[in-house]
Design a protein around this motif. Structure first.
Motif, PDB file in Angstrom:
ATOM      1  N   ARG A 166       0.835  -1.205   0.000  1.00 23.91           N
ATOM      2  CA  ARG A 166       0.000   0.000   0.000  1.00 23.91           C
ATOM      3  C   ARG A 166       0.869   1.255   0.000  1.00 23.91           C
ATOM      4  O   ARG A 166       0.608   2.209  -0.736  1.00 23.91           O
ATOM      5  CB  ARG A 166      -0.914  -0.006   1.224  1.00 23.91           C
ATOM      6  N   HIS A 167       1.907   1.251   0.808  1.00 27.55           N
ATOM      7  CA  HIS A 167       2.803   2.403   0.849  1.00 27.55           C
ATOM      8  C   HIS A 167       3.482   2.617  -0.497  1.00 27.55           C
ATOM      9  O   HIS A 167       3.602   3.756  -0.969  1.00 27.55           O
ATOM     10  CB  HIS A 167       3.843   2.219   1.956  1.00 27.55           C
ATOM     11  N   ARG A 168       3.925   1.547  -1.118  1.00 26.82           N
ATOM     12  CA  ARG A 168       4.571   1.689  -2.421  1.00 26.82           C
ATOM     13  C   ARG A 168       3.599   2.251  -3.455  1.00 26.82           C
ATOM     14  O   ARG A 168       3.988   3.029  -4.339  1.00 26.82           O
ATOM     15  CB  ARG A 168       5.123   0.338  -2.877  1.00 26.82           C
ATOM     16  N   ALA A 169       2.332   1.863  -3.334  1.00 24.94           N
ATOM     17  CA  ALA A 169       1.330   2.397  -4.251  1.00 24.94           C
ATOM     18  C   ALA A 169       1.171   3.902  -4.065  1.00 24.94           C
ATOM     19  O   ALA A 169       1.044   4.650  -5.048  1.00 24.94           O
ATOM     20  CB  ALA A 169      -0.008   1.687  -4.025  1.00 24.94           C
ATOM     21  N   TRP A 170       1.202   4.370  -2.821  1.00 21.58           N
ATOM     22  CA  TRP A 170       1.063   5.810  -2.579  1.00 21.58           C
ATOM     23  C   TRP A 170       2.324   6.576  -2.970  1.00 21.58           C
ATOM     24  O   TRP A 170       2.259   7.754  -3.317  1.00 21.58           O
ATOM     25  CB  TRP A 170       0.661   6.076  -1.132  1.00 21.58           C
ATOM     26  N   VAL A 171       3.468   5.914  -2.949  1.00 19.61           N
ATOM     27  CA  VAL A 171       4.674   6.540  -3.513  1.00 19.61           C
ATOM     28  C   VAL A 171       4.462   6.792  -5.002  1.00 19.61           C
ATOM     29  O   VAL A 171       4.812   7.869  -5.525  1.00 19.61           O
ATOM     30  CB  VAL A 171       5.917   5.659  -3.271  1.00 19.61           C
ATOM     31  N   GLU A 172       3.868   5.835  -5.702  1.00 17.25           N
ATOM     32  CA  GLU A 172       3.563   6.025  -7.121  1.00 17.25           C
ATOM     33  C   GLU A 172       2.536   7.137  -7.326  1.00 17.25           C
ATOM     34  O   GLU A 172       2.603   7.880  -8.305  1.00 17.25           O
ATOM     35  CB  GLU A 172       3.059   4.713  -7.731  1.00 17.25           C
ATOM     36  N   PHE A 173       1.600   7.245  -6.411  1.00 19.21           N
ATOM     37  CA  PHE A 173       0.645   8.352  -6.468  1.00 19.21           C
ATOM     38  C   PHE A 173       1.391   9.683  -6.362  1.00 19.21           C
ATOM     39  O   PHE A 173       1.066  10.653  -7.061  1.00 19.21           O
ATOM     40  CB  PHE A 173      -0.367   8.228  -5.324  1.00 19.21           C
ATOM     41  N   GLY A 174       2.424   9.722  -5.512  1.00 16.67           N
ATOM     42  CA  GLY A 174       3.259  10.925  -5.408  1.00 16.67           C
ATOM     43  C   GLY A 174       3.946  11.245  -6.723  1.00 16.67           C
ATOM     44  O   GLY A 174       4.067  12.419  -7.103  1.00 16.67           O
ATOM     45  N   SER A 175       4.375  10.214  -7.442  1.00 13.60           N
ATOM     46  CA  SER A 175       4.985  10.437  -8.761  1.00 13.60           C
ATOM     47  C   SER A 175       3.969  11.004  -9.736  1.00 13.60           C
ATOM     48  O   SER A 175       4.281  11.891 -10.542  1.00 13.60           O
ATOM     49  CB  SER A 175       5.566   9.133  -9.302  1.00 13.60           C
ATOM     50  N   ALA A 176       2.739  10.498  -9.668  1.00 13.78           N
ATOM     51  CA  ALA A 176       1.680  11.027 -10.530  1.00 13.78           C
ATOM     52  C   ALA A 176       1.408  12.498 -10.200  1.00 13.78           C
ATOM     53  O   ALA A 176       1.126  13.305 -11.098  1.00 13.78           O
ATOM     54  CB  ALA A 176       0.411  10.198 -10.378  1.00 13.78           C
ATOM     55  N   MET A 177       1.506  12.843  -8.932  1.00 13.77           N
ATOM     56  CA  MET A 177       1.305  14.240  -8.543  1.00 13.77           C
ATOM     57  C   MET A 177       2.417  15.132  -9.095  1.00 13.77           C
ATOM     58  O   MET A 177       2.170  16.266  -9.507  1.00 13.77           O
ATOM     59  CB  MET A 177       1.229  14.372  -7.023  1.00 13.77           C
ATOM     60  N   LEU A 178       3.637  14.617  -9.112  1.00 12.16           N
ATOM     61  CA  LEU A 178       4.733  15.393  -9.698  1.00 12.16           C
ATOM     62  C   LEU A 178       4.494  15.630 -11.187  1.00 12.16           C
ATOM     63  O   LEU A 178       4.791  16.716 -11.704  1.00 12.16           O
ATOM     64  CB  LEU A 178       6.063  14.685  -9.464  1.00 12.16           C
ATOM     65  N   ASN A 179       3.943  14.636 -11.869  1.00  6.31           N
ATOM     66  CA  ASN A 179       3.595  14.830 -13.281  1.00  6.31           C
ATOM     67  C   ASN A 179       2.510  15.892 -13.431  1.00  6.31           C
ATOM     68  O   ASN A 179       2.549  16.718 -14.354  1.00  6.31           O
ATOM     69  CB  ASN A 179       3.124  13.513 -13.894  1.00  6.31           C
ATOM     70  N   ALA A 180       1.529  15.869 -12.521  1.00  4.75           N
ATOM     71  CA  ALA A 180       0.458  16.867 -12.564  1.00  4.75           C
ATOM     72  C   ALA A 180       1.001  18.261 -12.267  1.00  4.75           C
ATOM     73  O   ALA A 180       0.543  19.255 -12.844  1.00  4.75           O
ATOM     74  CB  ALA A 180      -0.645  16.491 -11.579  1.00  4.75           C
ATOM     75  N   ILE A 181       1.971  18.350 -11.367  1.00  5.06           N
ATOM     76  CA  ILE A 181       2.607  19.635 -11.062  1.00  5.06           C
ATOM     77  C   ILE A 181       3.321  20.172 -12.297  1.00  5.06           C
ATOM     78  O   ILE A 181       3.237  21.364 -12.618  1.00  5.06           O
ATOM     79  CB  ILE A 181       3.576  19.481  -9.875  1.00  5.06           C
ATOM     80  N   ALA A 182       4.026  19.293 -13.002  1.00  5.26           N
ATOM     81  CA  ALA A 182       4.701  19.718 -14.237  1.00  5.26           C
ATOM     82  C   ALA A 182       3.691  20.208 -15.262  1.00  5.26           C
ATOM     83  O   ALA A 182       3.930  21.193 -15.986  1.00  5.26           O
ATOM     84  CB  ALA A 182       5.537  18.576 -14.799  1.00  5.26           C
ATOM     85  N   GLY A 183       2.543  19.547 -15.336  1.00  2.00           N
ATOM     86  CA  GLY A 183       1.496  20.005 -16.236  1.00  2.00           C
ATOM     87  C   GLY A 183       0.970  21.373 -15.853  1.00  2.00           C
ATOM     88  O   GLY A 183       0.634  22.195 -16.722  1.00  2.00           O
ATOM     89  N   PHE A 184       0.933  21.643 -14.553  1.00  5.99           N
ATOM     90  CA  PHE A 184       0.464  22.941 -14.063  1.00  5.99           C
ATOM     91  C   PHE A 184       1.439  24.044 -14.441  1.00  5.99           C
ATOM     92  O   PHE A 184       1.061  25.054 -15.053  1.00  5.99           O
ATOM     93  CB  PHE A 184       0.280  22.875 -12.551  1.00  5.99           C
ATOM     94  N   TYR A 185       2.712  23.872 -14.121  1.00  6.17           N
ATOM     95  CA  TYR A 185       3.638  24.976 -14.380  1.00  6.17           C
ATOM     96  C   TYR A 185       4.028  25.098 -15.857  1.00  6.17           C
ATOM     97  O   TYR A 185       4.620  26.092 -16.256  1.00  6.17           O
ATOM     98  CB  TYR A 185       4.868  24.923 -13.468  1.00  6.17           C
ATOM     99  N   SER A 186       3.645  24.081 -16.661  1.00  6.91           N
ATOM    100  CA  SER A 186       3.930  24.150 -18.091  1.00  6.91           C
ATOM    101  C   SER A 186       2.714  24.553 -18.925  1.00  6.91           C
ATOM    102  O   SER A 186       2.841  24.709 -20.152  1.00  6.91           O
ATOM    103  CB  SER A 186       4.442  22.788 -18.594  1.00  6.91           C
ATOM    104  N   ALA A 187       1.553  24.719 -18.304  1.00  8.44           N
ATOM    105  CA  ALA A 187       0.331  25.035 -19.051  1.00  8.44           C
ATOM    106  C   ALA A 187       0.538  26.290 -19.889  1.00  8.44           C
ATOM    107  O   ALA A 187       0.987  27.318 -19.390  1.00  8.44           O
ATOM    108  CB  ALA A 187      -0.834  25.230 -18.091  1.00  8.44           C
TER     109      ALA A 187
END
Length: 231
Positions: free
Chosen positions: A91-112
């Motif tokens: 479960r923890h490893r899955a939420w680490v991957e969720f954190g990676s997805a959030m970093l991708n979303a952050i990049a999408g935000f600052y690159s919009a």
């Protein structure tokens, strides 16, 4: 281990920060070697098949990908940061991957490229934080009183918002009390603070300004307004 591990880094890379946080939590001395990802040295390409940071050099063996690095460190050095129970560890490893997805979303935000895209990206980030709020049922960290690798993954996520909050009010965390408390606890953690240089926020702001994005335009407008107010 006869020599200190070398963490090959970039000053702004959030994935590097994960590894640096875990090394600090475990009290492992290490050497940090920053490189310019826009001008990668040949030796780096030899040890990083994907051409990305971080890479952990252990003796003559390179380990790449932050999740793999953190799991290796957790197997070799105490204290354990992943749960002992296999199901909870997964479960923890899955939420680490969720954190990676959030970093991708952050990049999408600052690159919009425009305001519409910026607002859509902000809304997407907000939805991620709402999901996090539902997943948090303890304090101060993800698993309560025990700092874990999930916390190491999210320290760098929240750090972006220290700069975003200076640019404008996007309402990312409005009403999300558990996420807000978690963010504050991570920001106060010594290992999280030590994972970046003292000029990190200035470096990040300069990087964001150079993106040519909608967020960059907001930053330039804010700077112009501030200069006018000072004259």
């Amino acid at each position: 281990m006869t020599t200190q591990p070398v963490l090959v880094s970039h000053a702004l890379c959030p994935y590097v920060q994960r590894a640096a946080i875990v090394l600090k939590e475990k009290g492992v001395p290490f050497i940090r070697r920053d490189i310019d990802l826009a001008d990668k040295p040949d030796w780096f390409l030899d040890v990083s098949p994907l051409g990305k940071t971080p890479v952990l050099l252990v003796e003559d063996t390179p380990i790449f990908e932050s999740a793999v690095i953190c799991d290796y460190l957790d197997e070799v050095f105490a204290p354990r940061l992943h749960p002992e129970d296999p199901l909870q560890r997964a479960r923890h490893r899955a939420w680490v991957e969720f954190g990676s997805a959030m970093l991708n979303a952050i990049a999408g935000f600052y690159s919009a490229p425009d305001e519409d895209g910026l607002q859509r990206a902000a809304a997407a980030l907000r939805r991620r934080f709402v999901q996090l709020e539902a997943a948090l049922d303890s304090a101060p960290y993800f698993a309560g009183g025990c700092f874990s690798i999930v916390d190491a993954a999210f320290g760098p996520v929240f750090r972006y918002f220290d700069v975003f909050d200076r640019i404008g009010n996007f309402g990312f965390l409005d009403g999300l009390s558990r996420v807000q408390a978690w963010r504050a606890a991570l920001a106060a953690r010594d290992s999280v603070k030590a994972a970046v240089s003292r000029d990190y926020e200035d470096l990040l702001a300069a990087f964001l300004m150079q993106r040519g994005s909608a967020l960059s335009a907001r930053m330039r407008a804010s700077s112009a307004t501030l200069r006018e107010a000072m004259h």
